[in-house]
Design an enzyme around this catalytic site. Structure first.
Site, PDB file in Angstrom:
ATOM      1  N   ARG A 103       0.830  -1.229   0.000  1.00  0.00           N
ATOM      2  CA  ARG A 103       0.000   0.000   0.000  1.00  0.00           C
ATOM      3  C   ARG A 103       0.852   1.261   0.000  1.00  0.00           C
ATOM      4  NH1 ARG A 103      -3.506  -1.492   5.177  1.00  0.00           N
ATOM      5  NH2 ARG A 103      -1.343  -1.764   5.816  1.00  0.00           N
ATOM      6  N   LYS A 149       3.721 -14.784 -13.927  1.00  0.00           N
ATOM      7  CA  LYS A 149       5.057 -14.431 -14.427  1.00  0.00           C
ATOM      8  C   LYS A 149       5.539 -13.226 -13.620  1.00  0.00           C
ATOM      9  CE  LYS A 149       7.569 -14.184 -18.799  1.00  0.00           C
ATOM     10  NZ  LYS A 149       8.570 -15.211 -18.504  1.00  0.00           N
ATOM     11  N   GLU A 182       8.341 -28.061 -15.802  1.00  0.00           N
ATOM     12  CA  GLU A 182       8.824 -27.301 -16.963  1.00  0.00           C
ATOM     13  C   GLU A 182      10.318 -27.098 -16.782  1.00  0.00           C
ATOM     14  OE1 GLU A 182       7.419 -23.229 -17.123  1.00  0.00           O
ATOM     15  OE2 GLU A 182       7.480 -23.027 -14.949  1.00  0.00           O
TER      16      GLU A 182
HETATM   17  N1  PMP Z   1       8.450 -21.304 -18.487  1.00  0.00           N
HETATM   18  C1  PMP Z   1       9.109 -20.316 -17.871  1.00  0.00           C
HETATM   19  C2  PMP Z   1       9.500 -20.480 -16.441  1.00  0.00           C
HETATM   20  C3  PMP Z   1       9.435 -19.131 -18.580  1.00  0.00           C
HETATM   21  O1  PMP Z   1      10.079 -18.139 -17.964  1.00  0.00           O
HETATM   22  C4  PMP Z   1       9.050 -19.022 -19.933  1.00  0.00           C
HETATM   23  C5  PMP Z   1       9.358 -17.768 -20.700  1.00  0.00           C
HETATM   24  N2  PMP Z   1      10.731 -17.586 -20.927  1.00  0.00           N
HETATM   25  C6  PMP Z   1       8.394 -20.101 -20.542  1.00  0.00           C
HETATM   26  C7  PMP Z   1       8.089 -21.212 -19.774  1.00  0.00           C
HETATM   27  C8  PMP Z   1       7.965 -20.042 -21.968  1.00  0.00           C
HETATM   28  O2  PMP Z   1       6.906 -19.130 -22.112  1.00  0.00           O
HETATM   29  P1  PMP Z   1       6.686 -18.308 -23.465  1.00  0.00           P
HETATM   30  O3  PMP Z   1       6.499 -19.317 -24.536  1.00  0.00           O
HETATM   31  O4  PMP Z   1       5.473 -17.512 -23.201  1.00  0.00           O
HETATM   32  O5  PMP Z   1       7.901 -17.478 -23.679  1.00  0.00           O
END
Ligand code: PMP
Length: 290
Positions: A103, A149, A182
């Protein structure tokens, strides 16, 4: 080089943010990495939508509309006369005091950097990439959802350090219960018996814009596709593995934890999708003229 900073285009040498900015002090903010191809911003609307979704998830109220944000991106590209570029769009909570309290941050800080693209070397696309499994686990979805993100990328950076220590460029991140989530900056796909699969994002992955483009391509070209929970044994046993991301595009993986994947070279399905993706980068986005 001109940087967009809070509504102004300023010289790179004058593009500063305060040391009291909570983006810097706490990683409190959101960002996007976007790419342009020959005067076309690839899937710009989708990136902007994701940015606003991430902002919403951390209760950061955006001070401009999506249309204004798109205009700011285009304006920055034009002033820098860039047709092929990587765009970094950052929105922080803004300047506050030394406490956590959001805030106290009256106004978000917004900046847009447009720069040349730094890609993996060409030979990785031809021969394939070697990666490892990170020892660092993916953040818990219930703690800090990787679908946001945010500027808080330390989880990914620790896994990137695992990759670097193993002499590779990327690492697979597993959930607390050992499902494949991922990589540190890319989504992951596997091909087994001509079927394509990727983990669902709700287990702890970013909903990649490139991931989404590849899923659509698979559907359009009649490649059977499934969102599936994967363990490392499924990945080791795959015929093909590839990663997707804005900077990396589609990159084949041929070795994981020193094990050969499939034939040890980029596979048919991967190569086909790479071809189709290239076509997409000529049409799928917002075009701008200098
Ligand atoms: N996973 C992560 C953790 C990322 O930071 C990103 C982007 N660099 C991706 C996947 C891929 O996402 P995008 O295809 O939207 O770039």
């Amino acid at each position: 080089m001109k940087i967009y900073l809070d509504g102004r285009l300023v010289d790179k040498n004058e593009a500063y943010v305060s040391v009291f900015d909570h983006g810097l002090l706490y990683g409190d903010g959101v960002f996007e990495g976007i790419r342009t191809y020959d005067g076309l911003v690839f899937r710009l609307k989708e990136h902007i939508d994701r940015l606003y979704k991430s902002a919403d998830a951390i209760e950061l109220k955006m001070p401009m509309t999506k249309i204004e944000m798109i205009e700011a991106v285009i304006k920055t590209l034009k002033v820098n006369k860039l047709k092929n570029a990587y765009i970094r769009l950052v929105v922080t909570r803004g300047v506050g005091d030394l406490g956590l309290d959001p805030r106290k941050c009256r106004k978000p800080t917004i900046f847009i950097i447009t720069d040349k693209i730094a890609l993996y070397p060409k030979e990785y696309y031809q021969k394939g990439l070697e990666i490892v499994t990170a020892t660092t686990k993916r953040n818990l979805v219930q703690a800090l959802d990787p679908r946001i993100k945010s500027l808080n990328y330390l989880n990914n950076i620790l896994a990137k350090i695992d990759a670097i220590k193993s002499g590779t460029e990327e690492a697979i991140m597993l959930t607390y219960d050992d499902h494949v989530a991922e990589c540190t900056g890319d989504n992951i796909f596997v091909v087994k018996d001509c079927e394509l699969a990727t983990p669902p994002v709700d287990i702890g992955a970013l909903e990649g814009i490139t991931r989404d483009a590849v899923i659509n391509l698979a559907k359009r070209t009649d490649i059977p596709f499934y969102e599936k929970l994967l363990k490392m044994e499924n990945v080791y046993a795959a015929d093909e593995v590839f990663l997707t991301g804005t900077a990396a595009e589609i990159i084949p993986v041929v070795k994981i934890d020193r094990r050969k994947i499939g034939e040890g070279r980029p596979g048919e399905v991967t190569l086909g999708l790479m071809e189709e993706f290239k076509k997409l980068t000529k049409t799928d986005g917002v075009r701008y003229a200098m």
